[in-house]
Design a protein around this motif. Structure first.
Motif, short mmCIF file in Angstrom:
data_model
loop_
_atom_site.label_atom_id
_atom_site.label_comp_id
_atom_site.label_asym_id
_atom_site.label_seq_id
_atom_site.Cartn_x
_atom_site.Cartn_y
_atom_site.Cartn_z
N LYS A 19 37.32 61.46 48.65
CA LYS A 19 37.44 61.20 47.20
C LYS A 19 38.64 60.32 46.90
O LYS A 19 38.57 59.39 46.07
CB LYS A 19 37.56 62.54 46.49
N GLU A 20 39.75 60.61 47.55
CA GLU A 20 40.96 59.79 47.35
C GLU A 20 40.71 58.35 47.80
O GLU A 20 41.14 57.40 47.13
CB GLU A 20 42.10 60.41 48.14
N LEU A 21 40.05 58.22 48.91
CA LEU A 21 39.74 56.88 49.39
C LEU A 21 38.82 56.14 48.43
O LEU A 21 38.99 54.94 48.17
CB LEU A 21 39.08 56.98 50.77
N LYS A 22 37.85 56.87 47.84
CA LYS A 22 36.95 56.25 46.88
C LYS A 22 37.69 55.80 45.64
O LYS A 22 37.47 54.70 45.11
CB LYS A 22 35.84 57.24 46.53
N GLY A 23 38.62 56.67 45.11
CA GLY A 23 39.41 56.29 43.94
C GLY A 23 40.29 55.09 44.22
O GLY A 23 40.44 54.20 43.38
N PHE A 24 40.88 55.08 45.38
CA PHE A 24 41.71 53.93 45.74
C PHE A 24 40.90 52.64 45.78
O PHE A 24 41.35 51.59 45.30
CB PHE A 24 42.35 54.21 47.11
N LYS A 25 39.69 52.73 46.31
CA LYS A 25 38.82 51.55 46.34
C LYS A 25 38.44 51.09 44.94
O LYS A 25 38.43 49.89 44.65
CB LYS A 25 37.58 51.85 47.16
N GLU A 26 38.12 52.05 44.03
CA GLU A 26 37.76 51.67 42.65
C GLU A 26 38.94 51.00 41.95
O GLU A 26 38.78 50.00 41.25
CB GLU A 26 37.31 52.91 41.91
N GLU A 27 40.14 51.59 42.11
CA GLU A 27 41.33 51.00 41.48
C GLU A 27 41.59 49.59 42.00
O GLU A 27 41.93 48.67 41.25
CB GLU A 27 42.53 51.91 41.74
N LYS A 28 41.42 49.46 43.26
CA LYS A 28 41.62 48.14 43.85
C LYS A 28 40.60 47.14 43.32
O LYS A 28 40.94 45.98 43.00
CB LYS A 28 41.51 48.24 45.37
N ASP A 29 39.33 47.57 43.16
CA ASP A 29 38.30 46.67 42.62
C ASP A 29 38.62 46.27 41.18
O ASP A 29 38.45 45.11 40.79
CB ASP A 29 36.94 47.35 42.70
N LYS A 30 39.09 47.26 40.35
CA LYS A 30 39.44 46.94 38.97
C LYS A 30 40.58 45.94 38.90
O LYS A 30 40.58 45.00 38.10
CB LYS A 30 39.82 48.22 38.23
N LYS A 31 41.57 46.17 39.75
CA LYS A 31 42.71 45.24 39.77
C LYS A 31 42.27 43.84 40.16
O LYS A 31 42.70 42.85 39.55
CB LYS A 31 43.74 45.78 40.74
N GLU A 32 41.39 43.76 41.13
CA GLU A 32 40.88 42.44 41.54
C GLU A 32 40.08 41.78 40.43
O GLU A 32 40.17 40.57 40.20
CB GLU A 32 40.04 42.60 42.80
N ALA A 69 39.65 37.70 36.08
CA ALA A 69 39.45 37.30 34.67
C ALA A 69 40.63 36.51 34.16
O ALA A 69 40.48 35.50 33.46
CB ALA A 69 39.23 38.55 33.82
N LYS A 70 41.84 36.96 34.51
CA LYS A 70 43.03 36.25 34.08
C LYS A 70 43.08 34.84 34.65
O LYS A 70 43.40 33.86 33.97
CB LYS A 70 44.26 37.04 34.51
N ALA A 71 42.73 34.73 35.92
CA ALA A 71 42.72 33.41 36.55
C ALA A 71 41.67 32.51 35.93
O ALA A 71 41.88 31.31 35.73
CB ALA A 71 42.46 33.58 38.05
N GLU A 72 40.52 33.11 35.55
CA GLU A 72 39.47 32.31 34.92
C GLU A 72 39.90 31.81 33.55
O GLU A 72 39.65 30.67 33.16
CB GLU A 72 38.20 33.15 34.81
N ALA A 73 40.59 32.68 32.75
CA ALA A 73 41.05 32.27 31.42
C ALA A 73 42.08 31.16 31.53
O ALA A 73 42.04 30.18 30.79
CB ALA A 73 41.65 33.47 30.69
N SER A 74 43.02 31.31 32.46
CA SER A 74 44.04 30.27 32.62
C SER A 74 43.42 28.96 33.08
O SER A 74 43.80 27.88 32.64
CB SER A 74 45.09 30.74 33.62
N SER A 75 42.41 29.07 33.94
CA SER A 75 41.75 27.85 34.39
C SER A 75 40.98 27.18 33.28
O SER A 75 40.95 25.96 33.17
CB SER A 75 40.82 28.17 35.56
N SER A 76 40.36 27.99 32.38
CA SER A 76 39.60 27.40 31.26
C SER A 76 40.53 26.74 30.27
O SER A 76 40.25 25.68 29.73
CB SER A 76 38.77 28.48 30.57
#
Length: 320
Positions: free
Chosen positions: A216-229, A234-241
């Protein structure tokens, strides 16, 4: 026979004379002691043997000057040379004939050099490998003589020979190892597959041994990492636009600045021009008096005044 007929076996026996000697006649004065053995009937002297062979070298015939090339088949007569040998090996002589003029030539074996020697009837062509082998043998003999005379050189040569022997043994060992590996090819493949299957099963057991909390901890860590990515993407896309369309921002700023300048330069008064109607249309010199009234207030500009005659029209013009 009782019926007067005779069989074929009876007639055959009667024909040979009832002696069973296959038709061989022995006269009354036959003496067996006068018979000669078969060995005495053989011809004496050198025995010639016909064989089919090929030219071991390229030969030029002395009669017609034509070439008889290596590998050409011909029939030769062979005899053993009496009283000539090398380390117990017999020497043979070959008699042959030219393919072009049918003249005879002879050559013999050379056991010392593992070659053939031309005797008569032709000349052997030049062969570079023969001279190279002769020179190599001569150099080897000279080295042996020098080693026998100088002990230091003999020791150096011995060290070189030992090193070369060790290198040959290593090469032989590598070849044997390779052959052994190739000989046990199926066994090697099977052992490699077993090792891979063992690693896979060990990995599966390790994953099963992990606790539920750790999963479960490993799954939460993976989800948090995916959200951060995703946020970073999104931030990089906005700055590029925003950086991709700098012209739109500049254009909007220029338009705002131009509209502000126009509003600042617009006058706060209007000018009305009224023309008096002609009093007398029939007269040639009708006087026209323009009337210009400046009005600062918007109500006064809207009312307008009559100057002299009738109002022909009102014209408004904004001075820029």
């Amino acid at each position: 026979m009782a019926d007067g007929t005779m069989s074929a076996k009876f007639m055959k026996s009667a024909f040979v004379g009832w002696t069973f000697t296959a038709g061989v006649y022995y006269p009354p004065d036959f003496d067996a002691s006068k018979l000669m053995p078969v060995k005495a009937l053989k011809p004496k002297g050198p025995q010639m043997m016909n064989i089919r062979m090929m030219f071991p070298f390229t030969m030029v015939c002395d009669s017609c000057k034509e070439y008889n090339y290596t590998g050409t088949k011909f029939t030769a007569k062979t005899e053993q040379i009496k009283g000539e040998s090398y380390l117990g090996l017999k020497v043979y002589r070959f008699y042959g004939r030219c393919r072009h003029c049918w003249s005879e030539f002879t050559f013999k074996t050379d056991p010392k050099n593992s070659d053939y020697t031309m005797e008569s009837g032709g000349k052997r062509t030049y062969e570079a490998w023969k001279d190279a082998d002769a020179m190599e043998a001569q150099l080897k003999q000279e080295k042996e003589q020098e080693a026998a005379q100088d002990q230091m050189k003999a020791l150096e040569q011995k060290a070189v020979d030992v090193q070369s022997e060790m290198q040959r043994l290593e090469d032989l060992d590598a070849i044997r190892t390779l052959n052994k590996r190739l000989g046990n090819r199926d066994q090697s493949i099977q052992s490699a597959l077993d090792y891979l299957f063992q690693q896979d099963s060990q990995r599966n057991t390790e994953e099963e041994e992990m606790s539920q909390a750790e999963l479960k901890e490993l799954k939460g860590f993976k989800e948090e990492k995916d959200k951060k990515e995703e946020a970073e993407a999104a931030k990089a896309e906005a700055s590029s636009s925003s950086s991709a369309t700098p012209g739109s921002a500049i254009l909007s700023a220029v338009q705002e600045r131009a509209s502000a300048a126009v509003a600042k330069a617009k006058p706060k008064f209007t000018v009305k021009v009224k023309r008096k109607a002609e009093e007398d249309r029939e007269g040639e010199s009708a006087a026209k008096k323009p009337c210009i009234e400046a009005a600062t207030d918007a109500a006064s500009t809207a009312a307008g005044t009559d100057c002299g005659g009738g109002l022909l029209g009102a014209y408004e013009s904004d001075s820029s």
